[in-house]
Scaffold this motif. Structure first.
Motif: not given
Length: 235
Positions: A137-139, A88-92, A184-187
């Motif tokens: 985000a997918t993960l 999550g932090k990596s995504k941010n 999940l589908i969107k990401a």
């Protein structure tokens, strides 16, 4: 409620929705990728619409990197596994970097920043950051769906077959599971869009495929941003 009251309430929801900068941005995004789908990457009116809309969207995203920067330094919810926290932090971090670098790209396209080659390079760097944030985000959504599935199974064991949909915690988990499935589908689809924009697989992910996937993810985000209708008062 009279028909006038119904119309007034619906218009109030529309005003509330359109007052969100994020909602206007995603509507423009739908136009952008819809135009790419129509143009198939070929010169013409649709491609001109795509280019002008793409440039206009960058203005909506000025200083938006602060949102993910704030999320990056904010504490994670208690009980979240370390792996999901790091993802999550990596995504941010990646999304914040994408949005920050994208401002330099905007400066280059408007002519304020004169080094066109470096601006183009920064554009590719920003897209790689966005693709990385979509992977993270997918993960994250996969991990959270797994946690919700375990929680729902535990609740099912203590409830009878007809009672689970009457249990507030189970219904809340079920709704959250549906929302995360959509996210999940969107990401996952956004990863394909990033691949198309970067032209990493030009034969498979064509401009039309990129436009179609981008248009669908834009509609998903528009749906996610819809305000919940007010609850009707019972007399």
């Amino acid at each position: 409620m009279s028909s006038v009251d119904v119309v007034r309430a619906e218009l109030a929801l529309a005003v509330l929705y359109l007052n969100k900068a994020e909602a206007r941005d995603k509507i423009c995004r739908a136009i952008q990728y819809g135009s790419r789908f129509v143009s198939k990457g070929e010169p013409g009116t649709a491609q001109n619409v795509e280019k002008t809309t793409t440039l206009a969207r960058k203005v909506f995203r000025l200083f938006k990197f602060i949102n993910d920067l704030h999320a990056l330094i904010s504490p994670a919810p208690r009980g979240t596994p370390l792996a999901l926290v790091l993802l999550g932090k990596s995504k941010n971090a990646l999304l914040s970097t994408f949005l920050f670098v994208d401002q330099i790209v905007w400066l280059g396209r408007t002519g304020i920043y004169k080094n066109k080659e470096r601006a183009e390079l920064m554009g590719r760097v920003s897209l790689f950051c966005w693709m990385g944030s979509s992977v993270c985000a997918t993960l994250v959504e996969l991990g959270e769906l797994g946690r919700l599935s375990v929680s729902m199974k535990k609740l099912e064991k203590g409830l009878k077959k007809g009672e689970k949909y009457k249990n507030e915690q189970y219904c809340a988990n079920f709704q959250q599971s549906n929302e995360r499935s959509l996210a999940l589908i969107k990401a996952a689809m956004d990863i394909v869009v990033a691949v198309g924009l970067l032209q990493l697989a030009p034969k498979k992910v064509t401009p039309r495929v990129t436009g179609a996937f981008g248009f669908v993810t834009s509609l998903i985000t528009c749906y996610q941003l819809l305000p919940s209708p007010p609850k009707s008062k019972t007399s």
